[in-house]
Design a protein around this motif. Structure first.
Motif, short mmCIF file in Angstrom:
data_model
loop_
_atom_site.label_atom_id
_atom_site.label_comp_id
_atom_site.label_asym_id
_atom_site.label_seq_id
_atom_site.Cartn_x
_atom_site.Cartn_y
_atom_site.Cartn_z
N LYS A 267 -4.06 13.35 11.17
CA LYS A 267 -4.84 13.02 9.98
C LYS A 267 -4.07 12.06 9.06
O LYS A 267 -4.63 11.12 8.51
CB LYS A 267 -5.18 14.29 9.20
N ALA A 268 -2.77 12.34 8.92
CA ALA A 268 -1.93 11.47 8.09
C ALA A 268 -1.85 10.08 8.71
O ALA A 268 -1.93 9.06 8.01
CB ALA A 268 -0.54 12.08 7.93
N GLU A 269 -1.71 10.02 10.03
CA GLU A 269 -1.62 8.73 10.72
C GLU A 269 -2.90 7.92 10.56
O GLU A 269 -2.86 6.71 10.27
CB GLU A 269 -1.33 8.93 12.21
N ALA A 270 -4.03 8.60 10.72
CA ALA A 270 -5.32 7.90 10.59
C ALA A 270 -5.50 7.37 9.17
O ALA A 270 -5.91 6.22 8.96
CB ALA A 270 -6.46 8.83 10.96
N ALA A 271 -5.15 8.21 8.18
CA ALA A 271 -5.32 7.80 6.78
C ALA A 271 -4.39 6.63 6.46
O ALA A 271 -4.78 5.69 5.77
CB ALA A 271 -5.05 8.97 5.85
N ALA A 272 -3.17 6.68 6.98
CA ALA A 272 -2.22 5.61 6.72
C ALA A 272 -2.68 4.31 7.36
O ALA A 272 -2.61 3.23 6.75
CB ALA A 272 -0.83 5.99 7.23
N SER A 273 -3.19 4.39 8.58
CA SER A 273 -3.52 3.13 9.24
C SER A 273 -4.83 2.53 8.71
O SER A 273 -5.06 1.34 8.86
CB SER A 273 -3.54 3.28 10.76
N SER A 274 -5.65 3.35 8.06
CA SER A 274 -6.88 2.76 7.50
C SER A 274 -6.74 2.38 6.02
O SER A 274 -7.71 1.99 5.38
CB SER A 274 -8.06 3.72 7.68
N LEU A 275 -5.50 2.47 5.48
CA LEU A 275 -5.26 2.08 4.08
C LEU A 275 -5.61 0.62 3.86
O LEU A 275 -5.26 -0.24 4.66
CB LEU A 275 -3.79 2.27 3.74
N LYS A 276 -6.27 0.36 2.72
CA LYS A 276 -6.63 -1.04 2.39
C LYS A 276 -5.82 -1.50 1.18
O LYS A 276 -5.42 -0.69 0.35
CB LYS A 276 -8.11 -1.11 2.03
N GLU A 277 -5.62 -2.78 1.11
CA GLU A 277 -4.90 -3.35 -0.02
C GLU A 277 -5.55 -2.90 -1.34
O GLU A 277 -6.77 -2.85 -1.46
CB GLU A 277 -4.92 -4.88 0.06
N MET B 46 0.85 -1.20 0.00
CA MET B 46 0.00 0.00 0.00
C MET B 46 0.88 1.25 0.00
O MET B 46 1.47 1.58 1.02
CB MET B 46 -0.90 -0.01 1.23
N PRO B 47 0.98 1.91 -1.15
CA PRO B 47 1.88 3.06 -1.24
C PRO B 47 1.36 4.28 -0.47
O PRO B 47 0.20 4.63 -0.58
CB PRO B 47 1.93 3.38 -2.74
N ILE B 48 2.26 4.88 0.26
CA ILE B 48 2.00 6.20 0.86
C ILE B 48 2.96 7.15 0.16
O ILE B 48 4.17 7.12 0.40
CB ILE B 48 2.26 6.18 2.39
N ILE B 49 2.41 7.91 -0.79
CA ILE B 49 3.25 8.65 -1.72
C ILE B 49 3.60 10.04 -1.17
O ILE B 49 2.72 10.77 -0.73
CB ILE B 49 2.53 8.78 -3.08
N THR B 50 4.89 10.37 -1.22
CA THR B 50 5.34 11.68 -0.74
C THR B 50 6.20 12.35 -1.80
O THR B 50 6.95 11.70 -2.52
CB THR B 50 6.22 11.58 0.54
N SER B 51 6.07 13.66 -1.86
CA SER B 51 6.88 14.44 -2.80
C SER B 51 6.95 15.88 -2.31
O SER B 51 6.17 16.30 -1.46
CB SER B 51 6.24 14.42 -4.19
#
Ligand code: ADP
Ligand code: MG
Length: 391
Positions: free
Chosen positions: A99-109, A54-59
């Motif tokens: 917010k970033a933590e919540a979004a990351a931990s609820s990421l689905k395959e 599950m990519p968490i994309i940063t730029s």
């Protein structure tokens, strides 16, 4: 050279993967105007998803200077990425934090997340440790595919690797490093390098290293002035300063046969006027290489086994002064030799002369490309090597 691990050697199943890419794209009216940087990292994104990660994309995007600048939000980039992948890319308007933590931990395959512009946080560019730690805490693994930013030691590409064990380079990073290492380590000879551009100080270290490994180093644009002066030709004091001339002298002493200098130039005399290098008018701008130089460079390029090109031979954007740059572009496209081209303005020249698809590899890097050609190790690559050795 570098023995780093790449994303295709990772076990990604079920993992959150912090993916650093360079999506520093041009925006026009809030819409992505050129998506080539997004396309360049799509294979890595698709690989991660295909392997169950599950990519968490940063730029980063442009230079917001460590604070939130709404016009430099990555949201439009996430929308373009969503269109390109047919997937819903979730976007959070934070880099780190709840917010970033919540979004990351609820990421689905099968889905991915894009974080807000890294440079909204003052910790990014100073490689702040606690910012790097917060970024790292969002993921189980880390992939760096931002070659164009690899010459900078920032939190998202260097700091973060201290807080995640499972790290690797992405597929674009792999292509870039392999292309560069190929020409630096074991090129098909003769290796012919063409360097141009306007600012000598930004490239003198690169020229120095290349002068040791290239069989022929063609110097166009403003790069030739210190060398001409070092040979005792009066090019006008304002065109070549002391330090560059000293360094040029040393290179001419060490490898006199490898440096190929212009014999004539084109100056702006209300239009193109061609003059010998010994007769440069003090008060006119030198904007291109001249016809004899063009012939000489063309025949060197024709004999090449490998070609590297960075930097226009003149001010090619201006009518009448694009002859040298067009010739180099055409000569490379006509050559069967392996060719490697990099640099922002050089890239623009490839499009202008429609030769991009005839180049073996076009680097997405400008500064990073030049740094590697200077023989220096890129800090972000070094960070991946260190982790690979420790693993
Ligand atoms: P890159 O971005 O590919 O590394 P540079 O930034 O070094 O290339 O070179 C960019 C600019 O240098 C070009 O836009 C070109 O117009 C300019 N240039 C090259 N030669 C000359 C010259 N003799 N006089 C003025 N400008 C030049
Ligand atoms: Mg440039």
């Amino acid at each position: 050279m570098n023995s780093i691990r790449y994303v295709d050697q990772m076990d990604l199943d079920g993992k959150r993967v912090l993916l650093r890419v360079d999506l520093n794209v041009p925006l026009r009216n809030g819409v992505v105007a050129d998506d080539s940087r997004i396309l360049a990292v799509l294979p890595t994104i698709e690989h991660i998803i295909g392997e169950g990660g599950m990519p968490i994309i940063t730029s980063h995007l442009d230079r917001p200077g460590g604070k939130r600048v709404p016009e430099l939000s990555l949201r439009p980039v996430s929308e373009r990425l969503s269109e390109l992948t047919g997937d819903k890319v979730a976007f959070v308007d934070e880099v780190t934090g709840p917010k970033a933590e919540a979004a990351a931990s609820s990421l689905k395959e099968g889905s991915m997340l894009m974080l807000e512009n890294l440079r909204f946080d003052p910790g990014e560019e100073v490689n702040d440790e606690s910012f790097a730690r917060s970024l790292a805490s969002l993921a189980d693994a880390y992939v760096d595919d931002a070659f164009a930013n690899a010459h900078r030691a920032h939190a998202s590409n260097v700091g973060v690797t201290r807080f995640i064990d499972d790290v690797a380079g992405g597929l674009l990073m792999k292509m870039e490093l392999q292309a560069l290492e190929g020409v630096l380590v074991a090129p098909e000879r003769p290796l012919v390098v063409a360097i141009g551009g306007a600012k000598v100080s930004s490239k003198i270290a690169t020229i120095e290293h290349l002068s040791k490994i290239a069989d022929r180093l063609l110097l166009g644009g403003a790069m030739a002035f210190p060398f001409l002066r070092a040979k005792g030709i009066d090019v006008g004091d304002h065109r070549a300063d002391g330090e560059a001339v000293e360094r040029a002298k040393r290179m001419l002493d060490e490898r006199p046969g490898s440096l190929v200098l212009p014999e004539d130039f084109a100056v702006d005399d209300g239009g193109r006027r061609e003059v010998d290098v010994t007769g440069l008018p003090e008060d006119m701008n030198v904007l291109d290489i001249g016809p004899r130089t063009i012939d000489k460079f063309a025949s060197e390029l024709k004999a090449a086994g490998t070609i590297v090109w960075n930097g226009p031979m003149g001010k090619f954007e201006e009518e009448g002064f694009d002859v040298g740059t067009r010739m180099v572009a055409k000569a490379i496209s006509a050559s069967p030799a392996y060719s490697l081209v990099g640099g922002g303005d050089t890239n623009a020249a490839l499009d202008r002369y429609e030769v991009r698809d005839r180049i073996s590899y076009v680097s997405t890097g400008g500064g990073a490309f030049l740094e590697m050609l200077s023989g220096r190790e890129l800090p972000a690559v070094k960070a991946l090597v260190r982790q690979t050795v420790n693993a």
